[in-house]
Scaffold this active site. Structure first.
Site, mmCIF file in Angstrom:
data_model
loop_
_atom_site.group_PDB
_atom_site.id
_atom_site.type_symbol
_atom_site.label_atom_id
_atom_site.label_comp_id
_atom_site.label_asym_id
_atom_site.label_seq_id
_atom_site.Cartn_x
_atom_site.Cartn_y
_atom_site.Cartn_z
ATOM 1 N N ASP A 1 54.140 89.398 -3.745
ATOM 2 C CA ASP A 1 52.916 89.651 -4.499
ATOM 3 C C ASP A 1 53.031 91.051 -5.082
ATOM 4 O O ASP A 1 54.087 91.699 -4.982
ATOM 5 C CB ASP A 1 51.688 89.530 -3.590
ATOM 6 N N THR B 1 68.658 79.510 1.613
ATOM 7 C CA THR B 1 69.862 78.740 1.935
ATOM 8 C C THR B 1 69.749 77.275 1.526
ATOM 9 O O THR B 1 70.726 76.534 1.612
ATOM 10 C CB THR B 1 70.171 78.823 3.438
ATOM 11 N N LYS C 1 61.226 81.969 15.802
ATOM 12 C CA LYS C 1 60.751 82.144 14.433
ATOM 13 C C LYS C 1 59.541 81.247 14.210
ATOM 14 O O LYS C 1 59.573 80.054 14.533
ATOM 15 C CB LYS C 1 61.830 81.787 13.415
ATOM 16 N N ASP D 1 58.110 84.483 9.759
ATOM 17 C CA ASP D 1 58.801 84.172 8.501
ATOM 18 C C ASP D 1 57.772 83.815 7.436
ATOM 19 O O ASP D 1 57.525 82.648 7.148
ATOM 20 C CB ASP D 1 59.772 83.015 8.742
ATOM 21 N N LYS E 1 57.828 85.286 4.157
ATOM 22 C CA LYS E 1 58.415 85.410 2.810
ATOM 23 C C LYS E 1 57.385 85.919 1.796
ATOM 24 O O LYS E 1 57.188 85.342 0.722
ATOM 25 C CB LYS E 1 59.017 84.094 2.345
ATOM 26 N N ARG F 1 65.864 72.544 13.483
ATOM 27 C CA ARG F 1 65.873 71.109 13.740
ATOM 28 C C ARG F 1 66.944 70.639 14.719
ATOM 29 O O ARG F 1 66.664 69.751 15.541
ATOM 30 C CB ARG F 1 65.983 70.348 12.407
#
Length: 234
Positions: free
Chosen positions: A66, A116, A33, A61, A63, A209
């Site tokens: 508009d 999340t 990603k 990713d 997101k 992470r």
């Protein structure tokens, strides 16, 4: 040992660090990603290199949110990179525009339900509709599917509820907020372990992470993969 169910988030500052991490992970990881945080650091170039030169699958990713015309044009441009997944916000008009922009390409449009990192207090602060977070996620997922989304982004805690929706048949559920047992939660508030996320109905899990910040990222990725592989024989 790679397994497409695991998507590793390369949330590092730039493409050079992202490529170095991908090289450290090697054949263990087949799906990455790349998000907004790397956009100005060569993220699109990295996505293209990992896809074309290294045979990796890529989840972009972005997101996007508009007006419809802008989203459609943006997705049409991004679709030329021959990537695999692209995120847009789950508002029906955004999803419909994104699907128009991706027409004729294999790019899967994934709709974001509720991030999340958010809980009910965060939604209240944003003046969003009242109600239980899980109920709102399921409602947004259903509307996104009806608008044509190929899948949704939702926390592991909502995956099972979404999976049983009639509109979810044949659609993807991708879950961020996945943390191996004992890993720090960071800014995530609605989390689960890799195995439980898959068992709850997710098709893919996103782990960032706990892998790229580990002392041995490859070992950390392989530990997640071992956990996923155990499901095949359980």
């Amino acid at each position: 040992m790679s397994d497409d169910r695991l998507i590793v988030a390369l949330d590092v500052p730039n493409a050079l660090q992202g490529l170095a991490m991908a090289e450290r992970l090697g054949d263990s990881v087949s799906f990455y990603k790349i998000g907004l945080g790397m956009l100005t650091g060569g993220g699109l170039a990295l996505a293209n290199e990992l896809k074309q030169d290294h045979g990796k699958r890529i989840f972009l990713d972005m997101k996007l949110f508009d007006i419809g015309n802008t989203v459609e044009n943006a997705v049409r441009g991004l679709a030329q990179f021959d990537l695999d997944f692209l995120t847009v916000h789950g508002d029906p008009h955004v999803v419909r525009a994104a699907k128009e922009g991706a027409a004729g390409k294999d790019l899967k449009i994934l709709a974001v339900t509720i991030l999340t990192s958010l809980n009910r207090d965060d939604l209240d602060a944003s003046l969003l509709k009242s109600g239980d977070v899980q109920d709102l996620v399921v409602e947004r997922a259903a509307k996104a599917f009806e608008a044509g989304a190929d899948g949704v982004i939702a926390s592991p805690q909502e995956a099972a509820l979404i999976r049983v929706l009639p509109q979810a048949e044949g659609r993807l559920i991708v879950t961020p907020g996945v943390r191996p047992a004992g890993a720090a939660l960071g800014d995530q508030k609605r989390v689960a372990t890799p195995a439980s996320a898959i068992q709850e109905g997710a098709d893919h899990i996103v782990v960032g992470r706990p892998i790229y910040q580990a002392k041995d990222p490859k070992a950390a990725a392989e530990a997640v993969l071992s956990e996923l592989n155990s499901l095949k024989v359980s």
